[in-house]
Write a protein that holds these residues in place. Structure first.
Motif, mmCIF file in Angstrom:
data_model
loop_
_atom_site.group_PDB
_atom_site.id
_atom_site.type_symbol
_atom_site.label_atom_id
_atom_site.label_comp_id
_atom_site.label_asym_id
_atom_site.label_seq_id
_atom_site.Cartn_x
_atom_site.Cartn_y
_atom_site.Cartn_z
ATOM 1 N N PRO A 263 0.720 -1.208 0.008
ATOM 2 C CA PRO A 263 0.041 0.001 -0.112
ATOM 3 C C PRO A 263 1.086 1.058 -0.122
ATOM 4 C CG PRO A 263 0.181 -1.188 2.306
ATOM 5 C CD PRO A 263 0.449 -2.054 1.375
ATOM 6 N N THR A 264 2.289 1.292 0.481
ATOM 7 C CA THR A 264 3.132 2.407 0.544
ATOM 8 C C THR A 264 4.247 2.381 -0.223
ATOM 9 O OG1 THR A 264 3.887 1.792 2.971
ATOM 10 C CG2 THR A 264 1.841 3.144 2.704
ATOM 11 N N ARG A 265 4.962 3.338 -0.364
ATOM 12 C CA ARG A 265 6.186 3.035 -1.296
ATOM 13 C C ARG A 265 6.977 4.238 -0.678
ATOM 14 N NH1 ARG A 265 6.180 2.814 -7.648
ATOM 15 N NH2 ARG A 265 8.485 2.554 -7.188
ATOM 16 N N ARG A 266 8.413 4.206 -0.894
ATOM 17 C CA ARG A 266 9.281 5.024 -0.505
ATOM 18 C C ARG A 266 9.801 5.885 -1.634
ATOM 19 N NH1 ARG A 266 15.071 3.272 2.030
ATOM 20 N NH2 ARG A 266 15.441 3.512 -0.184
ATOM 21 N N VAL A 267 9.935 7.084 -1.583
ATOM 22 C CA VAL A 267 10.384 7.859 -2.831
ATOM 23 C C VAL A 267 11.773 8.533 -2.359
ATOM 24 C CG1 VAL A 267 9.764 9.633 -4.350
ATOM 25 C CG2 VAL A 267 7.898 8.504 -3.056
ATOM 26 N N ASP A 268 12.645 8.381 -3.351
ATOM 27 C CA ASP A 268 13.932 8.885 -3.207
ATOM 28 C C ASP A 268 14.342 9.776 -4.060
ATOM 29 O OD1 ASP A 268 14.055 6.920 -1.251
ATOM 30 O OD2 ASP A 268 15.701 5.500 -2.086
ATOM 31 N N TRP A 269 15.038 10.902 -3.614
ATOM 32 C CA TRP A 269 15.626 12.108 -4.519
ATOM 33 C C TRP A 269 17.031 12.301 -4.162
ATOM 34 C CZ3 TRP A 269 10.969 12.486 -1.493
ATOM 35 C CH2 TRP A 269 9.738 12.492 -2.103
ATOM 36 N N GLU A 270 17.561 12.807 -5.156
ATOM 37 C CA GLU A 270 19.101 13.471 -4.902
ATOM 38 C C GLU A 270 19.145 14.778 -5.084
ATOM 39 O OE1 GLU A 270 22.033 11.094 -6.618
ATOM 40 O OE2 GLU A 270 21.602 9.201 -5.394
ATOM 41 N N PHE A 271 19.658 15.807 -4.456
ATOM 42 C CA PHE A 271 19.814 16.970 -4.719
ATOM 43 C C PHE A 271 21.212 17.554 -4.408
ATOM 44 C CE2 PHE A 271 15.559 16.460 -3.282
ATOM 45 C CZ PHE A 271 14.791 17.001 -4.239
ATOM 46 N N SER A 272 21.523 18.561 -5.314
ATOM 47 C CA SER A 272 23.282 18.768 -5.199
ATOM 48 C C SER A 272 23.270 20.264 -4.716
ATOM 49 C CB SER A 272 23.807 18.660 -6.619
ATOM 50 O OG SER A 272 23.978 17.410 -6.977
ATOM 51 N N ALA A 273 24.336 20.577 -4.131
ATOM 52 C CA ALA A 273 24.755 21.842 -3.561
ATOM 53 C C ALA A 273 26.105 22.102 -3.635
ATOM 54 C CB ALA A 273 24.141 22.028 -2.144
ATOM 55 N N SER A 274 26.502 23.082 -3.597
ATOM 56 C CA SER A 274 27.992 23.817 -3.918
ATOM 57 C C SER A 274 28.763 23.355 -2.394
ATOM 58 C CB SER A 274 28.033 24.999 -4.087
ATOM 59 O OG SER A 274 27.646 25.992 -3.097
ATOM 60 N N TYR A 275 30.027 23.482 -2.731
ATOM 61 C CA TYR A 275 30.786 23.174 -1.310
ATOM 62 C C TYR A 275 30.815 24.254 -0.478
ATOM 63 C CZ TYR A 275 33.012 18.493 -2.522
ATOM 64 O OH TYR A 275 33.208 17.273 -3.029
ATOM 65 N N ASP A 276 30.411 25.450 -0.834
ATOM 66 C CA ASP A 276 30.211 26.581 0.064
ATOM 67 C C ASP A 276 29.077 26.592 0.810
ATOM 68 O OD1 ASP A 276 32.619 27.586 -0.943
ATOM 69 O OD2 ASP A 276 31.565 28.725 -2.496
ATOM 70 N N SER A 277 28.091 25.665 0.400
ATOM 71 C CA SER A 277 26.790 25.841 1.272
ATOM 72 C C SER A 277 26.824 25.207 2.675
ATOM 73 C CB SER A 277 25.908 24.637 0.580
ATOM 74 O OG SER A 277 25.603 25.165 -0.929
ATOM 75 N N ASP A 278 25.901 25.522 3.565
ATOM 76 C CA ASP A 278 25.788 25.209 5.021
ATOM 77 C C ASP A 278 24.882 23.779 4.844
ATOM 78 O OD1 ASP A 278 24.968 24.665 7.518
ATOM 79 O OD2 ASP A 278 24.903 26.620 8.140
ATOM 80 N N VAL A 279 25.518 22.753 5.206
ATOM 81 C CA VAL A 279 25.002 21.334 5.169
ATOM 82 C C VAL A 279 23.796 21.580 5.885
ATOM 83 C CG1 VAL A 279 25.190 18.935 5.781
ATOM 84 C CG2 VAL A 279 27.245 20.170 4.893
ATOM 85 N N GLU A 280 23.494 21.978 7.314
ATOM 86 C CA GLU A 280 22.340 21.987 8.011
ATOM 87 C C GLU A 280 21.436 22.636 7.437
ATOM 88 O OE1 GLU A 280 21.776 19.804 10.582
ATOM 89 O OE2 GLU A 280 24.061 19.089 10.235
ATOM 90 N N LYS A 281 21.621 23.768 6.829
ATOM 91 C CA LYS A 281 20.798 24.651 6.028
ATOM 92 C C LYS A 281 19.973 23.967 4.963
ATOM 93 C CE LYS A 281 19.938 29.123 3.895
ATOM 94 N NZ LYS A 281 20.682 30.506 3.648
ATOM 95 N N VAL A 282 20.920 23.268 4.084
ATOM 96 C CA VAL A 282 20.296 22.411 2.920
ATOM 97 C C VAL A 282 19.230 21.341 3.727
ATOM 98 C CG1 VAL A 282 20.866 20.870 1.137
ATOM 99 C CG2 VAL A 282 22.272 23.071 1.611
ATOM 100 N N LYS A 283 19.744 20.643 4.474
ATOM 101 C CA LYS A 283 18.938 19.581 5.107
ATOM 102 C C LYS A 283 17.537 20.163 5.664
ATOM 103 C CE LYS A 283 20.921 16.752 7.907
ATOM 104 N NZ LYS A 283 21.743 16.259 8.802
ATOM 105 N N SER A 284 17.703 21.441 6.437
ATOM 106 C CA SER A 284 16.403 21.974 6.994
ATOM 107 C C SER A 284 15.496 22.448 5.754
ATOM 108 C CB SER A 284 16.804 23.278 7.580
ATOM 109 O OG SER A 284 15.945 24.019 8.261
#
Length: 288
Positions: free
Chosen positions: A181-202
Motif C-alpha cells: 500500500p505504501t512506497r518510499r520515494v528517493d531524491w538526490e539534490f546537489s549543492a555547492s561546497y560553500d553551502s551550509d549542510v544543516e541549512k540545506v537539510k532544513s
C-alpha cells in the motif's frame, strides 16, 4: 377389401419383424449408444453448471475457474467417449494406444504452448501480480491488463501493448510496484561546497513536511550522501501511498528546486577552473 386388409397386415408384420430383427441385432447397441450419449450430455451440463456455481461462490479468479471448468469438461467428454466405445464393442486397447500416440504427437508439436500453459497455471495459482498492478518483468515494465493461460498482457506507460509468454515470466525476476500500500520515494539534490549542510537539510525537510501527500510515519529524512568533484549530494527519502508515488515525485522535484533557490543555496554545475602560470608564459614570450 379383404385382400387390401390382408396385404396391409402382411406389410405391417414384415415391418414388425424388421424392427424385432433390428433390436435383437446390432440395432439395440445403437439405441444404447444413443441413450448413453443423450444421458451423458445432460450429466455433463449439470456437472458443469454446479461446478461453476461452486467456483463462483468461492470468489475464485476467473482465469482459474475457466481453466478448471475446461479440464473437467474435457475429462467428462473423454469418459463418455470410452463408455460409448465400450457399448458398441470397439476394442479399447488399440483405441487407447492410438489416442496415446496422437497425444504424444500433439504434445511434441505444441511443446512451447504446453510449457506456457503449465506456467500460466503456476502464475494464476501463485499470483505474483494481479490485473491493474504495475510490474517490471525481466526489464519490461507496464500495468498488468490480463493474465492468460499462455501469455500475460502488459500496457506500458506510453500505452504500448506488451505480450509476455508465461514461460519467461516464471523464470524471470519480477518486481511488483503495486503489491504494497505504501512506497518510499528517493531524491538526490546537489549543492555547492560553500553551502551550509544543516541549512540545506532544513530546507529540504521543510519541503517534504509541507507536502500533504507525504506520510508522517515513517518520518521523512534528508542526509548528506556523497561528495563529488564540484558538488555535495544530499539524499531525501519519504513514504507515500502507492497511488501518490509519481505525483509526489514530480512535486518535490519542482518545490525543492524553488526552495533551494529562494534560500540562496547554489545548485552547482560542472565547471573547469584554468590557472595560467605567468612566469612560464613570460619565458615563452622571451623565447626561453
Amino acid at each position: 377389401m379383404p385382400v387390401i386388409i390382408s396385404t396391409f397386415a402382411e406389410e405391417l408384420g414384415s415391418v414388425w419383424e424388421s424392427i424385432v430383427t433390428f433390436f435383437t441385432g446390432a440395432g439395440w447397441i445403437v439405441v444404447e449408444a444413443l441413450a448413453a450419449l443423450v444421458i451423458g450430455i445432460i450429466v455433463i451440463r449439470i456437472v458443469h453448471a454446479l461446478l461453476r456455481k461452486i467456483l463462483l461462490k468461492r470468489t475464485m479468479d476467473n482465469t482459474i475457474a475457466n481453466f478448471v471448468l475446461t479440464v473437467v469438461r474435457f475429462a467428462l467428454w473423454l469418459f463418455l467417449f470410452f463408455i460409448i466405445a465400450s457399448i458398441i464393442n470397439v476394442p479399447l486397447t488399440p483405441l487407447v494406444t492410438a489416442l496415446g500416440s496422437i497425444a504424444l504427437a500433439v504434445g511434441l508439436a505444441l511443446k512451447d504452448s504446453l510449457t506456457n500453459l503449465a506456467n500460466g497455471v503456476l502464475l494464476i495459482a501463485q499470483k505474483p501480480f494481479a490485473e491493474g498492478q504495475y510490474v517490471s518483468i525481466d526489464g519490461v515494465e507496464g500495468t498488468v491488463k490480463s493474465v492468460g493461460l499462455l501469455t500475460t498482457e502488459l500496457i506500458s506507460p506510453d500505452n504500448k501493448k506488451i505480450i509476455v509468454p508465461n514461460s519467461k515470466i516464471t523464470s524471470a525476476c519480477i518486481t511488483n510496484f503495486s503489491a504494497k500500500p505504501t512506497r518510499r520515494v528517493d531524491w538526490e539534490f546537489s549543492a555547492s561546497y560553500d553551502s551550509d549542510v544543516e541549512k540545506v537539510k532544513s530546507v529540504l525537510l521543510n519541503v517534504l513536511a509541507s507536502h500533504e501527500k507525504i506520510l508522517s510515519d515513517p518520518a521523512p529524512m534528508v542526509r548528506l550522501k556523497s561528495q563529488g568533484a564540484s558538488e555535495i549530494v544530499f539524499v531525501a527519502r519519504a513514504w507515500v501511498n502507492n497511488a501518490d508515488y509519481w505525483d509526489v515525485t514530480w512535486d518535490i522535484n519542482e518545490q525543492a528546486f524553488a526552495a533551494l533557490n529562494d534560500a540562496g543555496i547554489e545548485i552547482p554545475y560542472p565547471q573547469l577552473d584554468v590557472h595560467i602560470d605567468d612566469k612560464k608564459s613570460k619565458n615563452k614570450e622571451n623565447g626561453r
